[in-house]
Design a protein around this motif. Structure first.
Motif, PDB file in Angstrom:
ATOM      1  N   GLU A  69       0.872  -1.010   0.024  1.00 36.87           N
ATOM      2  CA  GLU A  69       0.090  -0.064   0.121  1.00 36.87           C
ATOM      3  C   GLU A  69       0.881   1.102  -0.145  1.00 36.87           C
ATOM      4  OE1 GLU A  69      -2.577  -0.421   3.279  1.00 36.87           O
ATOM      5  OE2 GLU A  69      -3.680  -1.910   2.433  1.00 36.87           O
ATOM      6  N   GLN A  70       2.179   1.102   0.321  1.00 33.01           N
ATOM      7  CA  GLN A  70       2.923   2.449   0.516  1.00 33.01           C
ATOM      8  C   GLN A  70       4.256   2.211  -0.598  1.00 33.01           C
ATOM      9  OE1 GLN A  70       2.308   0.855   3.636  1.00 33.01           O
ATOM     10  NE2 GLN A  70       0.601   2.456   3.896  1.00 33.01           N
ATOM     11  N   ASN A  71       4.266   1.037  -1.176  1.00 32.89           N
ATOM     12  CA  ASN A  71       5.343   0.870  -2.134  1.00 32.89           C
ATOM     13  C   ASN A  71       4.604   0.386  -3.432  1.00 32.89           C
ATOM     14  OD1 ASN A  71       7.887   0.757  -0.436  1.00 32.89           O
ATOM     15  ND2 ASN A  71       6.624  -0.496   0.937  1.00 32.89           N
ATOM     16  N   SER A  72       5.579   0.275  -4.512  1.00 35.65           N
ATOM     17  CA  SER A  72       5.405  -0.259  -5.625  1.00 35.65           C
ATOM     18  C   SER A  72       6.383  -1.205  -6.209  1.00 35.65           C
ATOM     19  CB  SER A  72       5.121   0.817  -6.820  1.00 35.65           C
ATOM     20  OG  SER A  72       6.521   1.510  -6.961  1.00 35.65           O
ATOM     21  N   TRP A  73       5.802  -2.322  -7.076  1.00 41.08           N
ATOM     22  CA  TRP A  73       6.948  -3.195  -7.399  1.00 41.08           C
ATOM     23  C   TRP A  73       7.819  -2.627  -8.795  1.00 41.08           C
ATOM     24  CZ3 TRP A  73       6.146  -7.279  -4.569  1.00 41.08           C
ATOM     25  CH2 TRP A  73       5.174  -7.646  -4.052  1.00 41.08           C
ATOM     26  N   PRO A  74       8.928  -3.396  -8.437  1.00 39.18           N
ATOM     27  CA  PRO A  74       9.805  -2.913  -9.831  1.00 39.18           C
ATOM     28  C   PRO A  74       9.291  -3.291 -11.046  1.00 39.18           C
ATOM     29  CG  PRO A  74      10.721  -4.723  -8.374  1.00 39.18           C
ATOM     30  CD  PRO A  74       9.410  -4.308  -7.785  1.00 39.18           C
ATOM     31  N   THR A  75       9.994  -2.816 -11.993  1.00 39.37           N
ATOM     32  CA  THR A  75       9.663  -3.176 -13.463  1.00 39.37           C
ATOM     33  C   THR A  75      10.196  -4.479 -13.885  1.00 39.37           C
ATOM     34  OG1 THR A  75       9.574  -0.810 -13.850  1.00 39.37           O
ATOM     35  CG2 THR A  75       9.494  -2.312 -15.724  1.00 39.37           C
ATOM     36  N   LEU A  76       9.662  -5.660 -13.290  1.00 45.53           N
ATOM     37  CA  LEU A  76      10.271  -6.810 -13.514  1.00 45.53           C
ATOM     38  C   LEU A  76       8.809  -7.838 -13.909  1.00 45.53           C
ATOM     39  CD1 LEU A  76      12.641  -7.528 -10.539  1.00 45.53           C
ATOM     40  CD2 LEU A  76      13.203  -7.137 -13.160  1.00 45.53           C
ATOM     41  N   ALA A  77       9.262  -8.883 -14.355  1.00 50.10           N
ATOM     42  CA  ALA A  77       8.158 -10.008 -14.566  1.00 50.10           C
ATOM     43  C   ALA A  77       7.788 -10.394 -13.444  1.00 50.10           C
ATOM     44  CB  ALA A  77       8.849 -11.135 -15.601  1.00 50.10           C
ATOM     45  N   LYS A  78       6.408 -10.390 -12.845  1.00 46.83           N
ATOM     46  CA  LYS A  78       5.972 -10.575 -11.682  1.00 46.83           C
ATOM     47  C   LYS A  78       4.787 -12.098 -11.891  1.00 46.83           C
ATOM     48  CE  LYS A  78       4.054  -6.625 -11.122  1.00 46.83           C
ATOM     49  NZ  LYS A  78       4.615  -5.865 -12.201  1.00 46.83           N
ATOM     50  N   ILE A  79       5.367 -12.902 -10.795  1.00 42.47           N
ATOM     51  CA  ILE A  79       4.435 -14.198 -10.793  1.00 42.47           C
ATOM     52  C   ILE A  79       3.943 -14.379  -9.391  1.00 42.47           C
ATOM     53  CG2 ILE A  79       4.580 -16.606 -10.809  1.00 42.47           C
ATOM     54  CD1 ILE A  79       6.705 -16.507 -12.646  1.00 42.47           C
ATOM     55  N   ALA A  80       2.713 -14.291  -9.188  1.00 42.29           N
ATOM     56  CA  ALA A  80       1.994 -14.449  -7.835  1.00 42.29           C
ATOM     57  C   ALA A  80       1.612 -15.831  -7.553  1.00 42.29           C
ATOM     58  CB  ALA A  80       0.551 -13.730  -7.926  1.00 42.29           C
ATOM     59  N   LEU A  81       1.780 -16.281  -6.336  1.00 40.92           N
ATOM     60  CA  LEU A  81       1.252 -17.588  -5.890  1.00 40.92           C
ATOM     61  C   LEU A  81       0.022 -17.539  -5.281  1.00 40.92           C
ATOM     62  CD1 LEU A  81       4.646 -18.519  -3.869  1.00 40.92           C
ATOM     63  CD2 LEU A  81       4.041 -19.085  -6.341  1.00 40.92           C
ATOM     64  N   LEU A  82      -0.987 -18.091  -5.813  1.00 42.98           N
ATOM     65  CA  LEU A  82      -2.476 -17.777  -5.381  1.00 42.98           C
ATOM     66  C   LEU A  82      -2.681 -19.090  -4.602  1.00 42.98           C
ATOM     67  CD1 LEU A  82      -3.768 -17.083  -8.849  1.00 42.98           C
ATOM     68  CD2 LEU A  82      -3.372 -15.376  -7.140  1.00 42.98           C
ATOM     69  N   GLY A  83      -3.459 -18.676  -3.454  1.00 40.75           N
ATOM     70  CA  GLY A  83      -4.119 -19.697  -2.615  1.00 40.75           C
ATOM     71  C   GLY A  83      -5.473 -19.293  -2.372  1.00 40.75           C
ATOM     72  N   MET A  84      -5.726 -18.148  -1.710  1.00 39.69           N
ATOM     73  CA  MET A  84      -7.015 -17.703  -1.233  1.00 39.69           C
ATOM     74  C   MET A  84      -7.552 -17.275  -2.781  1.00 39.69           C
ATOM     75  SD  MET A  84      -6.631 -15.726   1.997  1.00 39.69           S
ATOM     76  CE  MET A  84      -8.457 -15.168   2.027  1.00 39.69           C
TER      77      MET A  84
END
Length: 201
Positions: A69-84
């Motif tokens: 909420e206070q940061n932003s991701w770097p400009t990179l390929a992003k993969i999320a691990l999904l559970g919920m």
């Protein structure tokens, strides 16, 4: 797909806020694939002072969600691990503009293809964004092209087509786009008018 995007050996991937079970599974598969994996329990921008080819983060990690909420991701390929799979969690994952995902618990199957596809998707998005920025930049410069054409029409009684043809010729000589060259002309119109007069002698 570019050939280099198919190669994963030698990549360096950051793991952010992943559960120990999933982290271990990923690192084991990375070892098999020749990928360097670095694990971080929380996100901090300085992590990415080092060069990475991509990142994987746990979308169920509440501390990570709050941190972003206070940061932003770097400009990179992003993969999320999904559970919920609650609507609010899925929306949050979508808002992170991910390039791929893996289901939890992580298994060896699917890691390789997810990495390749995520890097391809990231590269495609980056190219599209670059093209859009170039288009917007040139669109902004079009008004300077019109101003430069009007200058030549006024000074030399050129037609619109003749003015454009001359600007294009001069731009080519300067190794600039027409729009970029028009900025140069308008920054010093008197000098360029004299130059064009000399060309017509």
């Amino acid at each position: 797909m570019q050939k280099q995007l198919m190669v994963v050996r030698g990549l360096r991937i950051a793991l952010i806020g992943c559960h120990t079970r999933d982290e271990n599974a990923l690192l084991l598969q990375f070892q098999r694939l020749g990928i360097a994996g670095d694990s971080f329990s929380y996100f901090h921008p300085t992590i990415f002072d080092a060069p990475y080819d991509g990142m994987i983060f746990d979308s169920d990690n509440r501390a990570l969600i709050q941190s972003m909420e206070q940061n932003s991701w770097p400009t990179l390929a992003k993969i999320a691990l999904l559970g919920m799979e609650t609507p609010s969690r899925v929306k949050w994952v979508i808002d992170q503009n991910i390039n791929g995902y893996l289901r939890k618990p992580v298994k060896a199957e699917g890691v390789l293809s997810t990495l390749i596809l995520a890097r391809h998707d990231f590269q495609r998005q980056k190219q599209l964004q670059d093209q859009l920025q170039q288009f917007e930049h040139r669109h902004q410069l079009r008004r300077f092209l019109l101003s430069a054409q009007l200058l030549l029409i006024k000074e030399f009684n050129f037609s619109e087509q003749s003015a454009y043809a001359l600007l294009r010729q001069l731009a080519t000589e300067q190794q600039k786009t027409v729009e970029e060259f028009c900025l140069i002309v308008l920054a010093n119109p008197e000098a360029w008018i004299r130059h064009i007069k000399l060309l017509s002698l």
